[in-house]
Design an enzyme around this catalytic site. Structure first.
Site, PDB file in Angstrom:
ATOM      1  N   GLY A  80       4.999   2.861  -4.776  1.00  0.00           N
ATOM      2  CA  GLY A  80       3.543   2.910  -4.689  1.00  0.00           C
ATOM      3  C   GLY A  80       2.802   2.880  -6.006  1.00  0.00           C
ATOM      4  CG  ASP A 121      -0.192  14.456   1.109  1.00  0.00           C
ATOM      5  OD1 ASP A 121      -1.272  15.044   1.224  1.00  0.00           O
ATOM      6  OD2 ASP A 121       0.523  14.158   2.084  1.00  0.00           O
ATOM      7  CG  ASP A 162       3.832   1.755   1.946  1.00  0.00           C
ATOM      8  OD1 ASP A 162       3.657   2.821   1.325  1.00  0.00           O
ATOM      9  OD2 ASP A 162       4.784   1.589   2.740  1.00  0.00           O
ATOM     10  NE  ARG A 199       5.156  -0.873  -1.006  1.00  0.00           N
ATOM     11  CZ  ARG A 199       5.332   0.448  -0.896  1.00  0.00           C
ATOM     12  NH1 ARG A 199       4.500   1.272  -1.503  1.00  0.00           N
ATOM     13  NH2 ARG A 199       6.321   0.938  -0.196  1.00  0.00           N
TER      14      ARG A 199
HETATM   15  P1  IMP Z   1       4.040  14.391  -1.271  1.00  0.00           P
HETATM   16  O1  IMP Z   1       3.036  14.751  -2.350  1.00  0.00           O
HETATM   17  O2  IMP Z   1       5.435  14.836  -1.577  1.00  0.00           O
HETATM   18  O3  IMP Z   1       3.581  14.850   0.074  1.00  0.00           O
HETATM   19  O4  IMP Z   1       4.230  12.816  -1.124  1.00  0.00           O
HETATM   20  C1  IMP Z   1       3.344  11.882  -1.556  1.00  0.00           C
HETATM   21  C2  IMP Z   1       3.923  10.519  -1.205  1.00  0.00           C
HETATM   22  O5  IMP Z   1       3.682  10.195   0.174  1.00  0.00           O
HETATM   23  C3  IMP Z   1       3.217   9.445  -2.012  1.00  0.00           C
HETATM   24  O6  IMP Z   1       3.893   9.163  -3.214  1.00  0.00           O
HETATM   25  C4  IMP Z   1       3.153   8.275  -1.054  1.00  0.00           C
HETATM   26  O7  IMP Z   1       4.314   7.472  -1.190  1.00  0.00           O
HETATM   27  C5  IMP Z   1       3.132   8.883   0.325  1.00  0.00           C
HETATM   28  N1  IMP Z   1       1.720   8.997   0.792  1.00  0.00           N
HETATM   29  C6  IMP Z   1       1.019  10.142   0.909  1.00  0.00           C
HETATM   30  N2  IMP Z   1      -0.235   9.891   1.324  1.00  0.00           N
HETATM   31  C7  IMP Z   1      -0.351   8.560   1.462  1.00  0.00           C
HETATM   32  C8  IMP Z   1      -1.463   7.700   1.846  1.00  0.00           C
HETATM   33  O8  IMP Z   1      -2.597   8.123   2.104  1.00  0.00           O
HETATM   34  N3  IMP Z   1      -1.171   6.364   1.898  1.00  0.00           N
HETATM   35  C9  IMP Z   1       0.058   5.848   1.598  1.00  0.00           C
HETATM   36  N4  IMP Z   1       1.095   6.617   1.204  1.00  0.00           N
HETATM   37  C10 IMP Z   1       0.900   7.970   1.147  1.00  0.00           C
HETATM   38 MG    MG Z   2       5.289   7.349  -3.282  1.00  0.00          MG
END
Ligand code: IMP
Ligand code: MG
Length: 185
Positions: free
Chosen positions: A42, A98, A154, A160
């Site tokens: 991403g 996130d 994505d 993407r």
């Molecule tokens: P976390 O912070 O471990 O929950 O993971 C974040 C990852 O989840 C990011 O690097 C993205 O690959 C994926 N992700 C989280 N939110 C989104 C979104 O709104 N759109 C697309 N991918 C997302």
């Molecule tokens: Mg990611």
């Protein structure tokens, strides 16, 4: 048919401005250079624009994570770095932070390898669902609690390659991953 079009969140111009700001923050912070570690896939457009907007020397390297299970917070490394980060100043380059679970794992891993410092540059920072108390050091956009597509982000591998960031409806995409294709391309 008859789907609502996704809402524009950031135009190419707005993204260019945000990336430029993050690049100057990083350039000021690391006058002697830095290793930019891109979290695949991403962060690829963000990394590509960032490396051309900084005015310091940078090395780039890549790693990739995968979830153990679809809804699990546990992650594992599926592609490792080529370089040795021992004693290096490292900036992790992420598309979106996130829950913070991926980030916590990566920061732990880089510290375990004795990086001199580990900071985080995130294109998007969505705090609403944060589980671990981690904040990226450099942020392109503070993000509302919505689902983002484009500029690297994505749904099932799609979208993407959009030049902008849009907000999509995950329920609609779950029914039809290609729901937005004809509206966005
Ligand atoms: P976390 O912070 O471990 O929950 O993971 C974040 C990852 O989840 C990011 O690097 C993205 O690959 C994926 N992700 C989280 N939110 C989104 C979104 O709104 N759109 C697309 N991918 C997302
Ligand atoms: Mg990611």
């Amino acid at each position: 048919m008859g789907h609502k079009a996704p809402e524009l969140f950031a135009s190419p111009e707005a993204i260019e401005q945000a990336v430029g700001r993050v690049a100057s923050e990083i350039s000021q912070q690391y006058p002697d250079g830095v290793v930019l570690v891109s979290v695949l896939k991403g962060s690829l457009p963000f990394l590509a624009d960032l490396v051309r907007a900084v005015d310091i020397t940078v090395e780039v390297d890549f790693l990739a994570l995968s979830r153990f299970a679809a809804d699990s917070g546990r992650v594992r490394l599926v592609k490792d770095l080529d370089c040795d980060v021992t004693g290096r100043q490292v900036v992790l380059v992420e598309d979106i932070v996130d829950t913070g679970l991926s980030l916590a794992y990566l920061m732990g891993e880089l510290r375990r390898r004795s990086a001199a410092s580990v900071a985080v540059a995130a294109l998007l920072n969505r705090s609403a669902r944060r589980i671990l108390p981690l904040e990226p050091d450099h942020v392109g956009f503070e993000a509302p609690d919505e689902f983002f597509l484009g500029y690297g982000l994505d749904w099932a591998g799609r979208y993407r390659n959009l030049d902008r960031l849009v907000i999509g409806d995950p329920d609609l995409l779950a029914d039809d991953p290609d729901a937005y294709v004809s509206m966005l391309y």
